[in-house]
Design a protein around this motif. Structure first.
Motif, PDB file in Angstrom:
ATOM      1  N   PHE A 342      41.581  45.387  70.983  1.00 47.54           N
ATOM      2  CA  PHE A 342      40.588  45.457  72.039  1.00 47.54           C
ATOM      3  C   PHE A 342      40.710  44.180  72.887  1.00 47.54           C
ATOM      4  CE2 PHE A 342      39.032  48.229  68.728  1.00 47.54           C
ATOM      5  CZ  PHE A 342      38.530  49.323  69.435  1.00 47.54           C
ATOM      6  N   PRO A 343      40.007  44.107  74.004  1.00 44.75           N
ATOM      7  CA  PRO A 343      40.161  42.925  74.877  1.00 44.75           C
ATOM      8  C   PRO A 343      39.882  41.594  74.185  1.00 44.75           C
ATOM      9  CG  PRO A 343      39.029  44.673  76.066  1.00 44.75           C
ATOM     10  CD  PRO A 343      39.168  45.136  74.648  1.00 44.75           C
ATOM     11  N   ASP A 344      38.850  41.533  73.345  1.00 43.57           N
ATOM     12  CA  ASP A 344      38.445  40.247  72.770  1.00 43.57           C
ATOM     13  C   ASP A 344      38.557  40.179  71.252  1.00 43.57           C
ATOM     14  OD1 ASP A 344      37.714  39.023  75.240  1.00 43.57           O
ATOM     15  OD2 ASP A 344      35.931  40.290  75.271  1.00 43.57           O
ATOM     16  N   TYR A 345      39.020  41.231  70.625  1.00 41.78           N
ATOM     17  CA  TYR A 345      39.120  41.234  69.168  1.00 41.78           C
ATOM     18  C   TYR A 345      40.076  42.339  68.732  1.00 41.78           C
ATOM     19  CZ  TYR A 345      35.885  45.219  69.400  1.00 41.78           C
ATOM     20  OH  TYR A 345      35.303  46.419  69.682  1.00 41.78           O
ATOM     21  N   ARG A 346      40.435  42.327  67.456  1.00 46.01           N
ATOM     22  CA  ARG A 346      41.282  43.381  66.892  1.00 46.01           C
ATOM     23  C   ARG A 346      40.760  43.762  65.515  1.00 46.01           C
ATOM     24  NH1 ARG A 346      45.274  38.813  66.210  1.00 46.01           N
ATOM     25  NH2 ARG A 346      45.779  39.138  68.395  1.00 46.01           N
ATOM     26  N   LEU A 347      41.036  45.001  65.131  1.00 51.46           N
ATOM     27  CA  LEU A 347      40.575  45.541  63.856  1.00 51.46           C
ATOM     28  C   LEU A 347      41.742  46.140  63.095  1.00 51.46           C
ATOM     29  CD1 LEU A 347      37.395  47.467  65.105  1.00 51.46           C
ATOM     30  CD2 LEU A 347      37.450  45.199  64.042  1.00 51.46           C
ATOM     31  N   LEU A 348      41.570  46.257  61.789  1.00 49.17           N
ATOM     32  CA  LEU A 348      42.554  46.956  60.972  1.00 49.17           C
ATOM     33  C   LEU A 348      42.441  48.455  61.205  1.00 49.17           C
ATOM     34  CD1 LEU A 348      42.614  45.372  57.390  1.00 49.17           C
ATOM     35  CD2 LEU A 348      44.450  45.394  59.069  1.00 49.17           C
ATOM     36  N   MET A 356      43.889  49.233  51.414  1.00 47.59           N
ATOM     37  CA  MET A 356      43.625  47.885  50.917  1.00 47.59           C
ATOM     38  C   MET A 356      42.549  47.900  49.838  1.00 47.59           C
ATOM     39  SD  MET A 356      42.229  44.568  53.037  1.00 47.59           S
ATOM     40  CE  MET A 356      40.659  45.376  53.372  1.00 47.59           C
ATOM     41  N   PHE A 357      41.416  48.570  50.092  1.00 44.76           N
ATOM     42  CA  PHE A 357      40.331  48.620  49.110  1.00 44.76           C
ATOM     43  C   PHE A 357      40.762  49.364  47.843  1.00 44.76           C
ATOM     44  CE2 PHE A 357      37.515  47.774  52.820  1.00 44.76           C
ATOM     45  CZ  PHE A 357      36.851  46.682  52.288  1.00 44.76           C
ATOM     46  N   LEU A 358      41.595  50.393  48.000  1.00 46.01           N
ATOM     47  CA  LEU A 358      42.091  51.141  46.845  1.00 46.01           C
ATOM     48  C   LEU A 358      42.964  50.254  45.956  1.00 46.01           C
ATOM     49  CD1 LEU A 358      42.429  53.814  45.301  1.00 46.01           C
ATOM     50  CD2 LEU A 358      44.354  54.354  46.820  1.00 46.01           C
ATOM     51  N   GLN A 379      46.289  36.148  43.442  1.00 47.39           N
ATOM     52  CA  GLN A 379      47.359  36.175  44.443  1.00 47.39           C
ATOM     53  C   GLN A 379      47.233  37.406  45.327  1.00 47.39           C
ATOM     54  OE1 GLN A 379      50.921  35.941  42.077  1.00 47.39           O
ATOM     55  NE2 GLN A 379      50.896  33.702  41.974  1.00 47.39           N
ATOM     56  N   CYS A 380      46.888  38.533  44.708  1.00 46.38           N
ATOM     57  CA  CYS A 380      46.685  39.770  45.467  1.00 46.38           C
ATOM     58  C   CYS A 380      45.539  39.605  46.456  1.00 46.38           C
ATOM     59  CB  CYS A 380      46.414  40.926  44.508  1.00 46.38           C
ATOM     60  SG  CYS A 380      45.920  42.467  45.312  1.00 46.38           S
ATOM     61  N   LEU A 381      44.423  39.038  45.981  1.00 45.61           N
ATOM     62  CA  LEU A 381      43.257  38.837  46.839  1.00 45.61           C
ATOM     63  C   LEU A 381      43.578  37.925  48.017  1.00 45.61           C
ATOM     64  CD1 LEU A 381      40.161  38.421  44.475  1.00 45.61           C
ATOM     65  CD2 LEU A 381      40.709  40.334  45.974  1.00 45.61           C
ATOM     66  N   GLN A 382      44.239  36.800  47.731  1.00 47.28           N
ATOM     67  CA  GLN A 382      44.528  35.823  48.780  1.00 47.28           C
ATOM     68  C   GLN A 382      45.459  36.399  49.852  1.00 47.28           C
ATOM     69  OE1 GLN A 382      42.817  33.064  49.118  1.00 47.28           O
ATOM     70  NE2 GLN A 382      41.752  33.650  47.229  1.00 47.28           N
ATOM     71  N   SER A 383      46.363  37.278  49.441  1.00 47.95           N
ATOM     72  CA  SER A 383      47.261  37.894  50.427  1.00 47.95           C
ATOM     73  C   SER A 383      46.463  38.752  51.409  1.00 47.95           C
ATOM     74  CB  SER A 383      48.329  38.731  49.731  1.00 47.95           C
ATOM     75  OG  SER A 383      47.765  39.862  49.094  1.00 47.95           O
ATOM     76  N   TYR A 384      45.485  39.488  50.904  1.00 51.94           N
ATOM     77  CA  TYR A 384      44.650  40.303  51.791  1.00 51.94           C
ATOM     78  C   TYR A 384      43.715  39.437  52.628  1.00 51.94           C
ATOM     79  CZ  TYR A 384      46.209  44.657  49.634  1.00 51.94           C
ATOM     80  OH  TYR A 384      46.968  45.712  49.210  1.00 51.94           O
ATOM     81  N   LYS A 399      32.655  42.117  51.840  1.00 50.02           N
ATOM     82  CA  LYS A 399      32.586  43.356  51.070  1.00 50.02           C
ATOM     83  C   LYS A 399      33.506  43.292  49.856  1.00 50.02           C
ATOM     84  CE  LYS A 399      32.881  48.379  51.638  1.00 50.02           C
ATOM     85  NZ  LYS A 399      33.159  49.491  52.613  1.00 50.02           N
ATOM     86  N   ILE A 400      34.700  42.724  50.024  1.00 52.21           N
ATOM     87  CA  ILE A 400      35.636  42.580  48.896  1.00 52.21           C
ATOM     88  C   ILE A 400      35.064  41.643  47.850  1.00 52.21           C
ATOM     89  CG2 ILE A 400      37.898  41.676  48.218  1.00 52.21           C
ATOM     90  CD1 ILE A 400      38.933  42.617  50.962  1.00 52.21           C
TER      91      ILE A 400
END
Length: 405
Positions: A342-348, A356-358, A379-384, A399-400
């Motif tokens: 978007f103009p001022d931000y981006r989303l997954l 990712m949550f799965l 390590q998994c958490l930090q990568s996300y 949320k995570i």
């Protein structure tokens, strides 16, 4: 040097260890084969990955991959200087994050800091790596490389993997131009603004998949017919017949070869240069087979689709994916390189969030069952968490953290 680069991170693999047992003997034998032109690229081990898209990977032997690294070290520094600045795939000091930041910069410039409407045309090439024409690729390489020993080796690597693909017939005859020439292009550029736009708007409204419909029209529409020598020219038949030359060509580069990444950039550099010098479009970004154009003029982007399709088909033997052509405003969100911009931000992407949550949930369950260590889980958490820093992901991080606590 090529061996040191290749073996990094691979020392525990069985095939690398077997090659290392007689390392110097294997390297001297390989050198002798290359010197006397007796080297022959071996076959491939095929397997499939799902990450998340299903892809067929072909893995060469250690001996052949060592050759790939040596070739890459030789060619990359030279060819990288020939690429445009806004090509971001498989290049040093480039990558997806820099491509996304460049996209945001372009969006600001085109929209005059979000005071004007910015239109984005996004395209994708259908089965890109599987469609790269060996003959076209070798001809491009020969334009830059005069050393016949290097050409012999590159041809050996390229022809080690191929898929026979029937191509449209060629027409015998003395035609000035089978397709639209310069004068006709100038004529069509003017005509497009009236007739083609009226036809596309009426027959293929943008709200009903008009761009895909426009592509399906192709050269069969009166405005898109191939032009030849006056009234005597006839459109070429497509199923045999007098004056038709049927041909078969070898196509495809294996996903898994280091050289395939470089060859793909060299191949698509022809398109990049055409965009910059013929279309003369400033706001253009390409990452592998994904590319976008930005403009304040929606009709300009609609008009260039025809020329893009023609160039890719005629010069590079590639086809645009009809289901992956999008024309949207930046304010409505543009899906590019895994993010919704978007103009001022981006989303997954929504699919990426779900995946990712799965995976975090699966890793957390395995950690509680003692199947993985706390270090592996962290390590998994930090990568996300690192990935979410590149978008508006604060709420997802919270949320995570709440879900694992």
């Amino acid at each position: 040097m090529a061996w040191k680069e290749f073996v990094c991170g691979k020392r525990d693999r069985k095939d690398v260890q077997e090659f290392s047992l007689n390392l110097m003997d294997n390297i001297f034998l390989l050198h002798d084969d290359l010197l006397h032109h007796t080297y022959k690229h071996g076959g491939y081990q095929a397997f499939t990955i799902n990450d998340p898209k299903r892809r067929h990977i072909h893995k060469a032997s250690v001996r052949d991959r060592l050759v790939h690294h040596a070739v890459y070290r030789l060619l990359y520094p030279f060819f990288d200087k020939t690429f445009i600045a806004d090509s971001y795939s498989c290049r040093l000091d480039k990558g997806t994050h820099k491509a996304i930041n460049r996209f945001r910069q372009f969006a600001y410039e085109v929209s005059k800091n979000n005071t004007k409407t910015c239109w984005v045309l996004k395209c994708d090439i259908r089965k890109f790596f599987a469609s790269i024409d060996h003959e076209v690729l070798l001809n491009i390489l020969k334009e830059y490389i005069t050393d016949q020993d290097i050409i012999w080796l590159l041809e050996n690597i390229i022809e080690s993997f191929s898929v026979t693909s029937p191509q449209p017939p060629l027409v015998r005859g003395n035609l000035k131009s089978r397709f639209i020439g310069e004068e006709q292009c100038n004529f069509l550029t003017t005509l497009n603004k009236v007739k083609q736009k009226e036809y596309v708007d009426s027959e293929f409204p943008l709200s009903k998949g008009g761009l895909r419909g426009m592509l399906k029209v192709g050269f069969s529409h009166p405005l898109c017919l191939p032009l030849g020598e006056g009234e005597n020219f006839k459109s070429p038949p497509f199923k045999g017949g007098v004056g038709v030359v049927l041909r078969e060509v070898t196509v495809g580069l294996p996903l898994g070869n280091l050289t395939s990444q470089l060859f793909a950039n060299i191949y698509m550099n022809e398109f990049d240069q055409w965009v910059k010098h013929w279309l003369q479009i400033k706001y253009y970004i390409r990452y592998s087979d994904d590319f976008i154009f930005l403009s304040r003029d929606k009709n300009e982007l609609v008009d260039i689709i025809f020329y893009i399709r023609r160039f890719l088909n005629q010069e590079l033997k590639l086809k645009l994916h009809p289901d992956k052509i999008f024309l949207k405003t930046i304010a409505s969100g543009v899906d590019f390189l895994g993010w919704i911009n978007f103009p001022d931000y981006r989303l997954l992407r929504t699919k990426t969030k779900r995946r990712m949550f799965l995976k975090i949930r699966e890793k957390h369950d395995n950690f509680k069952k003692g199947l993985i260590s706390e270090e592996t889980f962290n390590q998994c958490l930090q990568s996300y968490f690192g990935m979410l820093k590149h978008c508006s992901g604060y709420d997802m991080v919270k949320k995570i953290e709440d879900s694992i606590n």
